[in-house]
Design a protein around this motif. Structure first.
Motif, PDB file in Angstrom:
ATOM      1  N   ALA A  56       6.515  -7.813  -5.877  1.00  4.76           N
ATOM      2  CA  ALA A  56       6.708  -6.420  -6.296  1.00  4.76           C
ATOM      3  C   ALA A  56       8.193  -6.118  -6.213  1.00  4.76           C
ATOM      4  N   ARG A  92       9.754  -3.273  -7.424  1.00  5.00           N
ATOM      5  CA  ARG A  92       9.869  -1.886  -6.955  1.00  5.00           C
ATOM      6  C   ARG A  92       8.938  -1.733  -5.767  1.00  5.00           C
ATOM      7  N   ARG A 112      -5.288   0.363  -9.337  1.00  2.00           N
ATOM      8  CA  ARG A 112      -4.683   0.823 -10.579  1.00  2.00           C
ATOM      9  C   ARG A 112      -4.654   2.350 -10.553  1.00  2.00           C
ATOM     10  N   ASP A 154       2.971   8.967  -3.844  1.00  3.17           N
ATOM     11  CA  ASP A 154       3.744   7.977  -4.584  1.00  3.17           C
ATOM     12  C   ASP A 154       5.140   7.869  -3.998  1.00  3.17           C
ATOM     13  N   ALA A 177       5.282   5.544  -9.663  1.00  2.00           N
ATOM     14  CA  ALA A 177       4.179   4.900 -10.385  1.00  2.00           C
ATOM     15  C   ALA A 177       3.585   5.877 -11.399  1.00  2.00           C
ATOM     16  N   ASP A 199      -0.447   1.803 -14.108  1.00  2.00           N
ATOM     17  CA  ASP A 199       0.251   0.807 -13.282  1.00  2.00           C
ATOM     18  C   ASP A 199      -0.694   0.177 -12.257  1.00  2.00           C
ATOM     19  N   ARG A 200      -0.506  -1.126 -12.040  1.00  2.00           N
ATOM     20  CA  ARG A 200      -1.149  -1.796 -10.919  1.00  2.00           C
ATOM     21  C   ARG A 200      -0.231  -1.640  -9.715  1.00  2.00           C
ATOM     22  N   VAL A 201      -0.768  -1.195  -8.615  1.00  2.00           N
ATOM     23  CA  VAL A 201       0.072  -0.842  -7.468  1.00  2.00           C
ATOM     24  C   VAL A 201      -0.459  -1.461  -6.185  1.00  2.00           C
ATOM     25  N   ILE A 226       4.916  -1.580  -6.916  1.00  2.00           N
ATOM     26  CA  ILE A 226       4.328  -1.832  -8.239  1.00  2.00           C
ATOM     27  C   ILE A 226       4.086  -3.335  -8.337  1.00  2.00           C
ATOM     28  N   GLU A 254       3.918  -6.839  -9.755  1.00  2.00           N
ATOM     29  CA  GLU A 254       4.675  -7.388 -10.863  1.00  2.00           C
ATOM     30  C   GLU A 254       4.123  -8.757 -11.254  1.00  2.00           C
TER      31      GLU A 254
END
Lengths: 92, 92, 92, 92, 92
Positions: free
Chosen positions: C12, C14, E5, E45, E49, E53-55, E81, E83
């Motif tokens: 990740a 961010r 998500r 947050d 995000a 977004d997948r978080v 986030i 990635e």
């Protein structure tokens, strides 16, 4: 916080020093329609609850708050006796 | 707090420094009718519990209380040996 | 504490500043019979664990203890590599 | 944090001193499609919520934050009234 | 920590003062095979995000860490986030 009924009592001679002199009660979690909502747990008592009482209990680190400033090794504590509930399904 | 039975022991050479010298016991959560109530967990010991003992354990941050003032990276600790239970389903 | 197996790694860019430079590992919770006991989670690493390792991890606020005195925004941290388990179902 | 609907109120005369003067509301957890996601719980109120309101509540030790610096023996607190939600399944 | 998500956003005019000015996002917990692993939750947050977004998010009292030294009444916060994930079932 959750509701439950006291259904028993437990004794442990060998125990952590912070539990000395505390009553260990067995609580069955219930919803307000009287259905069981999870497995039994063991809670400390702060309101002189007895077997058969419907009670309100807290879990997690909040369970230690009634015993502060001392640190007590509990993660479940009875903090009230349920007296009356007004609920969408009726009052009792 | 929850009841369970010690069913094993675990060794970890590489581990967090706060766990050095601690016994790591495998505990099967049980209710007071003897039924399993969830998956096994690993708990630290404070009462010299052994395999086969019925025990009382705490979870979450309360599990660190018996080891204060030091900070120990545990979220489950055995805090008592069950000796006697009076329960709606009988005593043992 | 719970047992699990490292089954992946996550990146990740961010992220919260307290997670900078930390390895994010994907862990599948397992019991000692090898069965999955819950959904995968993401844990920080303190013992140089790799994919395939069986590990011991802590959750909740105890997960921050290995990184103190700094505050790290984690609720799951690997604190040991499982080396040997003596269990009612056998040793490994 | 979770969403829910206030479905009742509870009274307890005998209770922990830190709960004196607090309203005890019964909350049914819901998802944003209106389905129940778990058993009812009892939460303290900070936003003057009433029966029928859709609310946002926090659990665990965060439930004590709105009452700081005092320590309140709660593990669930209502922190907002849901006003509008934009959701993949629609807005309301 | 868990993966999820962002599937929506929520507004609450009446809310605890510590939530003022914070974005309230609706998150669907997912595992790394894309399956839902539990009910939706509402998270604060910290990484800007957006819906879709997948978080990575933390729960429990760790959710307050990104907002320290102030105390924020949250028990779920997005801290990254997603990635890239290398997983036994493949990479994405």
């Amino acid at each position: 916080m959750n509701a439950g009924r006291v259904i028993g009592r437990m004794w442990a001679t060998r125990k952590d020093a912070s539990l000395e002199g505390r009553r260990l009660l067995v609580v069955q979690p219930l919803n307000f329609r009287g259905a069981e909502t999870g497995p039994e747990l063991v809670a400390l008592d702060t309101v002189d609850a007895g077997v058969g009482d419907r009670v309100l209990y807290v879990t997690s680190s909040e369970a230690t708050i009634p015993f502060r400033p001392g640190l007590t090794a509990t993660d479940a504590t009875i903090v009230g006796i349920l007296e009356r509930v007004d609920h969408v399904t009726g009052s009792w």
